[in-house]
Write an enzyme that holds these catalytic residues in place. Structure first.
Site, PDB file in Angstrom:
ATOM      1  N   CYS A  89      41.643  39.179  46.589  1.00 23.19           N
ATOM      2  CA  CYS A  89      40.654  38.322  45.942  1.00 23.19           C
ATOM      3  C   CYS A  89      39.335  38.466  46.693  1.00 23.19           C
ATOM      4  CB  CYS A  89      41.143  36.871  45.999  1.00 23.19           C
ATOM      5  SG  CYS A  89      40.009  35.692  45.240  1.00 23.19           S
ATOM      6  N   HIS A 131      44.970  36.527  37.244  1.00 23.67           N
ATOM      7  CA  HIS A 131      44.302  36.100  38.483  1.00 23.67           C
ATOM      8  C   HIS A 131      42.987  35.379  38.169  1.00 23.67           C
ATOM      9  CE1 HIS A 131      43.043  36.850  42.823  1.00 23.67           C
ATOM     10  NE2 HIS A 131      41.882  36.579  42.254  1.00 23.67           N
ATOM     11  N   GLU A 132      42.176  35.972  37.270  1.00 23.56           N
ATOM     12  CA  GLU A 132      40.856  35.394  36.972  1.00 23.56           C
ATOM     13  C   GLU A 132      40.985  34.096  36.181  1.00 23.56           C
ATOM     14  OE1 GLU A 132      38.542  36.510  38.652  1.00 23.56           O
ATOM     15  OE2 GLU A 132      39.461  38.406  39.220  1.00 23.56           O
ATOM     16  N   HIS A 135      41.555  31.339  38.486  1.00 26.04           N
ATOM     17  CA  HIS A 135      40.320  30.843  39.119  1.00 26.04           C
ATOM     18  C   HIS A 135      39.671  29.741  38.277  1.00 26.04           C
ATOM     19  CE1 HIS A 135      39.523  33.113  42.740  1.00 26.04           C
ATOM     20  NE2 HIS A 135      39.688  34.280  42.151  1.00 26.04           N
TER      21      HIS A 135
HETATM   22 ZN   LIG Z   1      40.043  36.071  43.038  1.00 28.23          ZN
END
Ligand SMILES: [Zn+2]
Length: 185
Positions: A89, A131-132, A135
């Site tokens: 990340c 993953h995004e 976030h």
């Molecule tokens: Zn990240």
């Protein structure tokens, strides 16, 4: 359009769920441009708006030469297949830990003009999208690790030169069960 500083682990903005985009205006398009430029400057596979300190549901990706963005993504999983591999990340620089994710994902959302789009991802693209999107919910890939891997990750983070001990990080349990879903570089 400019390269912006990336918020690092420990910054509360990374733990704050982002708001849906309502106005598909010039400001949004400038944000998308900043995200793309910063992501490519850092050589990342993806970058989410909260990583630039902006609490809006938008992220960009650059996987296998496919560069794009999606606004207000909603994920679905067409099957049960999983993948396991190193994930990192840009907000947790230099730390790479094997993380389980779904192999295939479908993201429905919008482009910067407000037109509906669908992004179908497999492998690394699927990892990036998960993953995004995490976030945007204030979730980091560390939250997807089992206890032993998370302990190892925290040890590496505490030893990292960028880590600011004055801003103690918050690790939370994944609401979706550990290690199923998240991005790589
Ligand atoms: Zn990240």
């Amino acid at each position: 359009m400019t390269v912006q500083p990336i918020r690092l682990f420990g910054d509360p903005v990374l733990r704050t769920p982002a708001d849906p985009v309502v106005d598909f205006d010039k400001e949004l398009r400038n944000l998308v441009r900043d995200l793309v430029e910063t992501m490519q400057d850092e050589g990342g596979a993806g970058l989410a708006a909260p990583q630039l300190g902006v609490g809006l549901r938008v992220f960009t990706f650059d996987v296998d030469d496919v560069v794009g963005h999606i606004v207000n993504p909603v994920l679905s999983f067409p099957d049960e297949e999983e993948q396991d591999g190193p994930e990192g990340c840009l907000s947790i620089p230099g730390i790479y830990i094997d993380t389980k994710r779904r192999q295939n994902v479908v993201a429905n959302g919008f482009n910067e003009h407000g037109d509906p789009i669908q992004l179908v991802g497999t492998g690394l693209m699927s990892r990036c999208v998960q993953h995004e999107t995490d976030h945007l919910d204030g979730v980091l890939f560390l939250d997807r690790l089992d206890a032993a891997s998370r302990k190892d990750a925290m040890k590496q983070i505490r030893a990292a030169e960028w880590y600011d001990a004055a801003k103690p990080p918050l690790i939370k349990e994944s609401p979706h069960g550990r290690g199923i879903f998240g991005l790589g570089r």
